[in-house]
Design an enzyme around this catalytic site. Structure first.
Site, PDB file in Angstrom:
ATOM      1  N   THR A   1      32.266   3.705  -8.519  1.00 65.64           N
ATOM      2  CA  THR A   1      32.769   2.362  -8.204  1.00 65.64           C
ATOM      3  C   THR A   1      33.018   1.545  -9.467  1.00 65.64           C
ATOM      4  O   THR A   1      32.402   1.800 -10.492  1.00 65.64           O
ATOM      5  CB  THR A   1      31.706   1.678  -7.322  1.00 65.64           C
ATOM      6  OG1 THR A   1      31.721   2.317  -6.067  1.00 65.64           O
ATOM      7  CG2 THR A   1      31.943   0.207  -7.137  1.00 65.64           C
TER       8      THR A   1
ATOM      9  N   GLY B   1      25.522   2.856  -1.467  1.00 63.54           N
ATOM     10  CA  GLY B   1      25.746   1.552  -0.840  1.00 63.54           C
ATOM     11  C   GLY B   1      24.691   1.148   0.162  1.00 63.54           C
ATOM     12  O   GLY B   1      24.290  -0.023   0.230  1.00 63.54           O
TER      13      GLY B   1
ATOM     14  N   ARG C   1      32.936   4.430   7.518  1.00 61.44           N
ATOM     15  CA  ARG C   1      31.730   4.019   6.782  1.00 61.44           C
ATOM     16  C   ARG C   1      32.102   2.934   5.755  1.00 61.44           C
ATOM     17  O   ARG C   1      33.093   3.038   5.055  1.00 61.44           O
ATOM     18  CB  ARG C   1      31.122   5.235   6.085  1.00 61.44           C
ATOM     19  CG  ARG C   1      29.857   4.941   5.264  1.00 61.44           C
ATOM     20  CD  ARG C   1      30.155   4.799   3.797  1.00 61.44           C
ATOM     21  NE  ARG C   1      28.971   4.629   2.984  1.00 61.44           N
ATOM     22  CZ  ARG C   1      29.008   4.255   1.700  1.00 61.44           C
ATOM     23  NH1 ARG C   1      30.154   4.035   1.117  1.00 61.44           N
ATOM     24  NH2 ARG C   1      27.906   4.089   1.021  1.00 61.44           N
ATOM     25  N   VAL C   2      31.307   1.896   5.684  1.00 58.12           N
ATOM     26  CA  VAL C   2      31.517   0.833   4.698  1.00 58.12           C
ATOM     27  C   VAL C   2      30.244   0.712   3.873  1.00 58.12           C
ATOM     28  O   VAL C   2      29.143   0.685   4.430  1.00 58.12           O
ATOM     29  CB  VAL C   2      31.851  -0.511   5.395  1.00 58.12           C
ATOM     30  CG1 VAL C   2      31.895  -1.645   4.379  1.00 58.12           C
ATOM     31  CG2 VAL C   2      33.183  -0.407   6.137  1.00 58.12           C
ATOM     32  N   GLY C   3      30.401   0.667   2.558  1.00 52.37           N
ATOM     33  CA  GLY C   3      29.243   0.540   1.674  1.00 52.37           C
ATOM     34  C   GLY C   3      28.968  -0.911   1.301  1.00 52.37           C
ATOM     35  O   GLY C   3      29.356  -1.840   2.019  1.00 52.37           O
ATOM     36  N   ASP C   4      28.311  -1.086   0.170  1.00 43.79           N
ATOM     37  CA  ASP C   4      27.906  -2.430  -0.265  1.00 43.79           C
ATOM     38  C   ASP C   4      29.026  -3.199  -0.966  1.00 43.79           C
ATOM     39  O   ASP C   4      29.001  -4.429  -1.007  1.00 43.79           O
ATOM     40  CB  ASP C   4      26.725  -2.310  -1.250  1.00 43.79           C
ATOM     41  CG  ASP C   4      27.101  -1.491  -2.486  1.00 43.79           C
ATOM     42  OD1 ASP C   4      27.697  -0.404  -2.321  1.00 43.79           O
ATOM     43  OD2 ASP C   4      26.818  -1.945  -3.604  1.00 43.79           O
TER      44      ASP C   4
ATOM     45  N   THR D   1      26.734  -0.864  -8.275  1.00 45.31           N
ATOM     46  CA  THR D   1      27.288   0.458  -7.983  1.00 45.31           C
ATOM     47  C   THR D   1      26.147   1.408  -7.664  1.00 45.31           C
ATOM     48  O   THR D   1      25.078   1.321  -8.269  1.00 45.31           O
ATOM     49  CB  THR D   1      28.113   1.005  -9.167  1.00 45.31           C
ATOM     50  OG1 THR D   1      28.488   2.357  -8.874  1.00 45.31           O
ATOM     51  CG2 THR D   1      27.365   0.967 -10.484  1.00 45.31           C
ATOM     52  N   GLY D   2      26.370   2.291  -6.716  1.00 44.52           N
ATOM     53  CA  GLY D   2      25.314   3.224  -6.345  1.00 44.52           C
ATOM     54  C   GLY D   2      25.415   3.546  -4.867  1.00 44.52           C
ATOM     55  O   GLY D   2      26.460   3.313  -4.249  1.00 44.52           O
TER      56      GLY D   2
HETATM   57  N1  ASP Z   1      28.501   1.585  -3.867  1.00 47.51           N
HETATM   58  C1  ASP Z   1      29.592   2.427  -3.439  1.00 47.51           C
HETATM   59  C2  ASP Z   1      29.467   2.672  -1.959  1.00 47.51           C
HETATM   60  O1  ASP Z   1      28.385   2.959  -1.484  1.00 47.51           O
HETATM   61  C3  ASP Z   1      29.640   3.751  -4.143  1.00 47.51           C
HETATM   62  C4  ASP Z   1      29.605   3.682  -5.651  1.00 47.51           C
HETATM   63  O2  ASP Z   1      29.017   2.770  -6.231  1.00 47.51           O
HETATM   64  O3  ASP Z   1      30.177   4.568  -6.295  1.00 47.51           O
HETATM   65  O4  ASP Z   1      30.464   2.653  -1.273  1.00 47.51           O
END
Ligand code: ASP
Length: 300
Positions: A169, A223, A197-200, A220-221
């Site tokens: 991200t 989510g 699916r939706v992340g953070d 980032t990480g």
């Molecule tokens: N945070 C992002 C998600 O979970 C993924 C990422 O940080 O690469 O969608």
């Protein structure tokens, strides 16, 4: 000397061959710094940097977005203005060249904070936001990566293991010459994620937060970990109510992420005084900062 601060990230994880990101990170942070030096707002500078990161296929956002289980690039993005607490976000959108630009339009012109899926795409067309064909997003590297992820899933029971070690991200945080803060984040999500699916990243307070009273943060990480700990807002609480400096607040936020949910990822932040902080629980994180006229790239 300059009186603005800018920091960008290109994701966290176990980063293979970190050197190949250096030139791009440096060029993008310097480009954003030129805007800030010319008097641009933090908001415009973070949108500019994130759009450049989205255009670069090296990163998991915009053009380089990872593919979901259906083989599609589904993007999420958000932006927040620390001066007004206005925010805009989009989730599960397809075909938009620069999701962060659409998030900006949502903030500015929709009267809402978050638009998703087909409704967000319709709004993009109304606002003349640029679209690209499916081929633009289906880079060779991403198609091969999805195939690898699918193969691994067939042979491993450990579904909590990420299909790809790098979570790429992108995001940017800035403090401009007026002392205003802003943050933006953009992603293609995680490899082989379920459609829908939706992340953070598009969630204000989880992946992105900005408030002149505290800081601007972009995460980032994994989510799900960041949503459950409202991590960007948690970092801001540490600055605002515990008077932590950027570096300490970033470290404490990641400590909280690990203690509470064993979370994996990292965050960048710029505090109300213009200090930068970065912290991660992963082996590496790609960042670049521009402070006091000097650009600095870190790939660990
Ligand atoms: N945070 C992002 C998600 O979970 C993924 C990422 O940080 O690469 O969608």
């Amino acid at each position: 000397m300059t009186d603005f601060t800018l920091m960008i990230h290109g994701g966290a994880g176990a980063i293979r061959d970190p050197h190949r990101y250096e030139a791009s990170l440096r060029a993008i942070v310097e480009s954003g710094a030129r805007l800030l030096a010319a008097g641009s707002s933090a908001l415009d500078a973070v949108a500019h940097c994130v759009a450049l990161l989205e255009d670069d296929p090296l990163y998991n956002a915009g053009r380089g977005s990872v593919l979901n289980a259906d083989g599609a690039a589904m993007c999420d993005a958000s932006i927040m203005d620390g001066r007004t607490l206005k925010a805009g976000a989009v989730a599960a959108i397809r075909g938009v060249r620069n999701p962060v630009r659409l998030a900006y339009e949502v903030m500015d012109k929709s009267g809402h904070v978050l638009l998703v899926g087909e409704g967000a795409e319709r709004f993009a067309r109304e606002r003349d936001v640029a679209f690209e064909s499916e081929d633009y997003f289906r880079t060779e590297a991403r198609v091969a990566q999805l195939a690898r992820a699918k193969r691994k899933r067939e042979t491993t029971l450990d579904h909590s293991e990420p299909a790809d070690a790098k979570l790429g991200t992108v995001g940017a945080v800035a403090r401009d010459r007026n002392g205003d803060l802003a943050a933006a984040t953009s992603t293609g999500g995680v490899v082989n994620q379920r459609a829908g699916r939706v992340g953070d990243s598009p969630l204000i307070g989880a992946g992105t937060f900005a408030d002149n009273a505290s800081c601007a943060a972009s995460c980032t990480g994994v989510g799900e970990d960041f949503i459950r700990t409202a991590l960007a807002r948690t970092a801001a609480v540490f600055v605002e109510f515990r008077s932590l400096r950027a570096e300490e607040a970033a470290r404490e936020a990641i400590r909280y992420l690990v203690d509470r949910v064993d979370g994996r990822g990292g965050l960048i932040l710029v505090d109300r005084e213009g200090r930068c902080g970065r912290a991660r629980s992963t082996p590496g994180m790609l960042t670049a900062t521009f402070v006091a006229g000097v650009a600095r790239v870190e790939t660990t």
